[in-house]
Design an enzyme around this catalytic site. Structure first.
Site, mmCIF file in Angstrom:
data_model
loop_
_atom_site.group_PDB
_atom_site.id
_atom_site.type_symbol
_atom_site.label_atom_id
_atom_site.label_comp_id
_atom_site.label_asym_id
_atom_site.label_seq_id
_atom_site.Cartn_x
_atom_site.Cartn_y
_atom_site.Cartn_z
ATOM 1 N N ASP A 15 70.205 19.168 38.864
ATOM 2 C CA ASP A 15 70.472 19.024 40.390
ATOM 3 C C ASP A 15 72.149 19.161 39.914
ATOM 4 O O ASP A 15 72.597 18.706 39.305
ATOM 5 C CB ASP A 15 70.040 17.718 40.857
ATOM 6 C CG ASP A 15 70.440 17.505 42.155
ATOM 7 O OD1 ASP A 15 70.022 18.147 42.974
ATOM 8 O OD2 ASP A 15 71.633 16.800 42.211
ATOM 9 N N ASN B 241 80.534 21.710 49.958
ATOM 10 C CA ASN B 241 80.104 22.062 51.501
ATOM 11 C C ASN B 241 80.926 21.469 52.319
ATOM 12 O O ASN B 241 81.586 22.344 53.104
ATOM 13 C CB ASN B 241 78.585 21.755 51.808
ATOM 14 C CG ASN B 241 77.443 22.543 51.121
ATOM 15 O OD1 ASN B 241 77.888 23.579 50.859
ATOM 16 N ND2 ASN B 241 76.488 21.991 51.026
ATOM 17 N N ASP C 188 69.398 22.445 46.031
ATOM 18 C CA ASP C 188 70.176 22.635 44.675
ATOM 19 C C ASP C 188 69.691 21.936 43.593
ATOM 20 O O ASP C 188 70.563 21.547 42.552
ATOM 21 C CB ASP C 188 71.744 22.050 44.846
ATOM 22 C CG ASP C 188 71.600 20.667 45.193
ATOM 23 O OD1 ASP C 188 70.548 20.028 45.717
ATOM 24 O OD2 ASP C 188 72.432 19.982 44.918
#
Length: 159
Positions: free
Chosen positions: A37, A45, A80
């Site tokens: 991960d 973001n 992700d």
């Protein structure tokens, strides 16, 4: 194939996982699973926009894919998060693969347009048969190991 990473689509990955698990059982050989991960993707973001975040997700998937020899398979498990099958590898051997993936992500400059990000990766390992004998048991065990890596601060590999 996953459109973003080029890794196997989930359905195909699950089929191959079952095949490799059956082969491991028949041959009495180990089979290791990695769950990975991206650390800090939300921060990327928020600071740089979702286009850079999407680029990072794709690039990490390609890094994972590059480190897979014949018989090894990987998929973008969701968002992700990635899952990898490592046939015939013990937990220790899988740990070396996981560490190499972690190191390559850490050292890679994720540059898209004029934006740069330096994410890290957390990974968890589970191995057949000691951590589980079914796809679901192994996935759960690898996911638990992944969350131990996250709780330890990220950018690490956990068993």
């Amino acid at each position: 194939r996953d459109y973003l990473t080029g890794l196997l689509a989930n359905k195909r990955f699950d089929e191959e996982f079952e095949h490799h698990l059956e082969a491991a059982a028949i041959a009495s050989k180990p089979l290791s699973i990695l769950m990975a991960d991206i650390d800090n993707l939300k921060k990327i973001n928020d600071q740089h926009g979702h286009l850079l975040g999407e680029f990072v997700v794709g690039a990490v998937g390609r890094i994972i894919g590059e480190l897979h020899e014949e018989g090894r398979r990987a998929t973008r498990f969701g968002g992700d998060e990635y899952q990898t099958i490592l046939p015939d590898l013990t937990k220790e051997e899988a740990g070396m693969v996981a560490e190499e993936i972690r190191r390559r992500v850490e050292e890679y400059a994720f540059e898209h347009g004029d934006k740069l990000a330096n994410p890290t990766l957390s990974l968890g390992i589970a191995t057949y048969p000691e951590d589980g004998v079914t796809r679901n048991e192994l996935t759960h065990a690898a996911d638990e190991a992944l969350y131990r890596a996250k709780r330890a601060g990220g950018n690490t590999v956990s068993e």
